[in-house]
Design a protein around this motif. Sequence first.
Motif, PDB file in Angstrom:
ATOM      1  N   HIS A  47       0.872  -1.212  -0.101  1.00 36.59           N
ATOM      2  CA  HIS A  47      -0.005   0.045  -0.078  1.00 36.59           C
ATOM      3  C   HIS A  47       0.646   1.361   0.246  1.00 36.59           C
ATOM      4  CE1 HIS A  47      -3.360  -2.687   2.137  1.00 36.59           C
ATOM      5  NE2 HIS A  47      -3.368  -2.749   0.709  1.00 36.59           N
ATOM      6  N   LYS A  51       1.254   4.014  -3.020  1.00 42.80           N
ATOM      7  CA  LYS A  51       0.887   5.524  -3.038  1.00 42.80           C
ATOM      8  C   LYS A  51       1.983   6.231  -3.312  1.00 42.80           C
ATOM      9  CE  LYS A  51      -3.148   6.171  -1.384  1.00 42.80           C
ATOM     10  NZ  LYS A  51      -4.307   6.742  -2.289  1.00 42.80           N
ATOM     11  N   SER A  54       2.166   6.433  -7.096  1.00 37.99           N
ATOM     12  CA  SER A  54       1.018   7.311  -7.745  1.00 37.99           C
ATOM     13  C   SER A  54       1.192   8.689  -7.363  1.00 37.99           C
ATOM     14  CB  SER A  54      -0.342   6.804  -7.007  1.00 37.99           C
ATOM     15  OG  SER A  54      -0.532   5.542  -7.081  1.00 37.99           O
ATOM     16  N   ILE A  55       1.778   9.002  -6.292  1.00 39.95           N
ATOM     17  CA  ILE A  55       1.912  10.490  -5.788  1.00 39.95           C
ATOM     18  C   ILE A  55       3.008  11.181  -6.644  1.00 39.95           C
ATOM     19  CG2 ILE A  55       2.592  12.286  -4.109  1.00 39.95           C
ATOM     20  CD1 ILE A  55       1.062  10.267  -2.084  1.00 39.95           C
ATOM     21  N   GLU A  66      -5.235   4.091  -9.762  1.00 39.48           N
ATOM     22  CA  GLU A  66      -4.711   3.183  -8.694  1.00 39.48           C
ATOM     23  C   GLU A  66      -5.702   2.077  -8.504  1.00 39.48           C
ATOM     24  OE1 GLU A  66      -3.776   4.463  -4.672  1.00 39.48           O
ATOM     25  OE2 GLU A  66      -2.977   6.252  -5.491  1.00 39.48           O
ATOM     26  N   SER A  68      -5.307  -0.837  -6.079  1.00 42.74           N
ATOM     27  CA  SER A  68      -4.667  -1.338  -4.963  1.00 42.74           C
ATOM     28  C   SER A  68      -5.428  -2.775  -4.454  1.00 42.74           C
ATOM     29  CB  SER A  68      -4.218  -0.506  -3.777  1.00 42.74           C
ATOM     30  OG  SER A  68      -5.478   0.080  -3.359  1.00 42.74           O
ATOM     31  N   ASN A 290      -1.890   7.719   8.542  1.00 44.01           N
ATOM     32  CA  ASN A 290      -2.625   7.452   7.182  1.00 44.01           C
ATOM     33  C   ASN A 290      -1.313   7.156   6.134  1.00 44.01           C
ATOM     34  OD1 ASN A 290      -3.345   9.023   4.354  1.00 44.01           O
ATOM     35  ND2 ASN A 290      -5.240   8.449   5.549  1.00 44.01           N
ATOM     36  N   ASN A 292      -1.345   7.459   2.838  1.00 44.71           N
ATOM     37  CA  ASN A 292      -1.122   8.779   1.787  1.00 44.71           C
ATOM     38  C   ASN A 292      -0.206   9.833   2.569  1.00 44.71           C
ATOM     39  OD1 ASN A 292      -2.188  10.001  -0.841  1.00 44.71           O
ATOM     40  ND2 ASN A 292      -2.544  11.535   0.717  1.00 44.71           N
ATOM     41  N   GLU A 293      -0.559   9.892   3.792  1.00 48.49           N
ATOM     42  CA  GLU A 293       0.275  11.076   4.415  1.00 48.49           C
ATOM     43  C   GLU A 293       1.540  10.619   4.681  1.00 48.49           C
ATOM     44  OE1 GLU A 293      -1.786  12.129   8.023  1.00 48.49           O
ATOM     45  OE2 GLU A 293      -3.434  12.917   6.941  1.00 48.49           O
ATOM     46  N   ALA A 295       3.295   8.231   2.756  1.00 49.34           N
ATOM     47  CA  ALA A 295       4.097   8.432   1.425  1.00 49.34           C
ATOM     48  C   ALA A 295       4.575   9.550   1.092  1.00 49.34           C
ATOM     49  CB  ALA A 295       3.155   7.640   0.422  1.00 49.34           C
ATOM     50  N   ARG A 296       3.465  10.817   1.106  1.00 50.23           N
ATOM     51  CA  ARG A 296       3.687  12.118   0.742  1.00 50.23           C
ATOM     52  C   ARG A 296       4.809  12.617   1.346  1.00 50.23           C
ATOM     53  NH1 ARG A 296       1.683  15.844  -2.518  1.00 50.23           N
ATOM     54  NH2 ARG A 296       0.072  14.577  -3.121  1.00 50.23           N
TER      55      ARG A 296
END
Length: 306
Positions: A47, A51, A54-55, A66, A68, A290, A292-293, A295-296
């Motif tokens: 996961h 991410k 993708s980002i 995506e 996943s 999270n 997403n957070e 990964a970013r």
Amino acid sequence: MRKVVQLVLIGLITMALAACNSSNTKTQGKEEKGKITVGGKDFTEQHILTKITSIYLKENGYEVDEASSMGSTVARSALENGQLDVYWEYTGTALMVYLKQDVETDPNKAYEKVKDMDKKNKLVWLNKSDFNNTYALLMRKDRAEELNVNSISDLADLVNKDPNTLKFATNSEFYAREDGLKGLEKKYDFSFPAKNVVKMDTGLLYNSLKEGQVDVTVGFATDGRIKGFDLVTLEDNNMFFPAYNGAPVVRQEILDKYSEVGDLLNELADKLNGDTMKELNFRVDVKHENVNEVARGWLEEEGLIN
């Protein structure tokens, strides 16, 4: 009335022109970059990798879809069939499961072999990352220090001297496989007494070790709970476990269309290593941040995005 009609017509024309301009801009964007479908398997590390990929592609101007939480063989089939354009795969999985080859414990040999063999499938293995999510034997740090166990050879010596000293936790799969416990004991010339081997569900292994119910467990080398539970990985000094280095695998057609994609994904692969993956997995699995957070945040820390 005529003025109202004129205003309506003007409004409709304006909307049409705006839609046309928007369509043209979108089309131009696709011509400049393109659309890429990023896939991933159904566990935390995948996961995170999905991410991150993708980002990063989005930040570099690509339209990204995506897909996943896929099963391993499903993801591979989707890549071969063109339903996915890229996902992160592990050298050992590809070698043994998809390409039906023997176990390879040397990371470089495993990588070169899958890279070469997958050419016929028009799949390109980009740079091999330094993180190797292979099997690992784990102990609590304090217990390992107490017994002076740093490697699997140390463990084997201890078991041979006093077979009843340690309890070992395993899932059913590792217990039964020839490249699991049986092969490990053969390679290192030792054997846990049957009464000291505790079989349990995979999800219980780490907690049983953390809580002191067992002394050693099988796990995975980049699992975030290694850090979270203050565990140590015993050195596989005789190189028994297969190499499972991660790498982005891309359809050749995508690299032919968008040559930049290979360079972008290689940047990611070159920056990821075992310690990084353990940290990212820890933040998601143990600290419950999270995905997403996480990964970013990593991409920003590495200066890959703003």
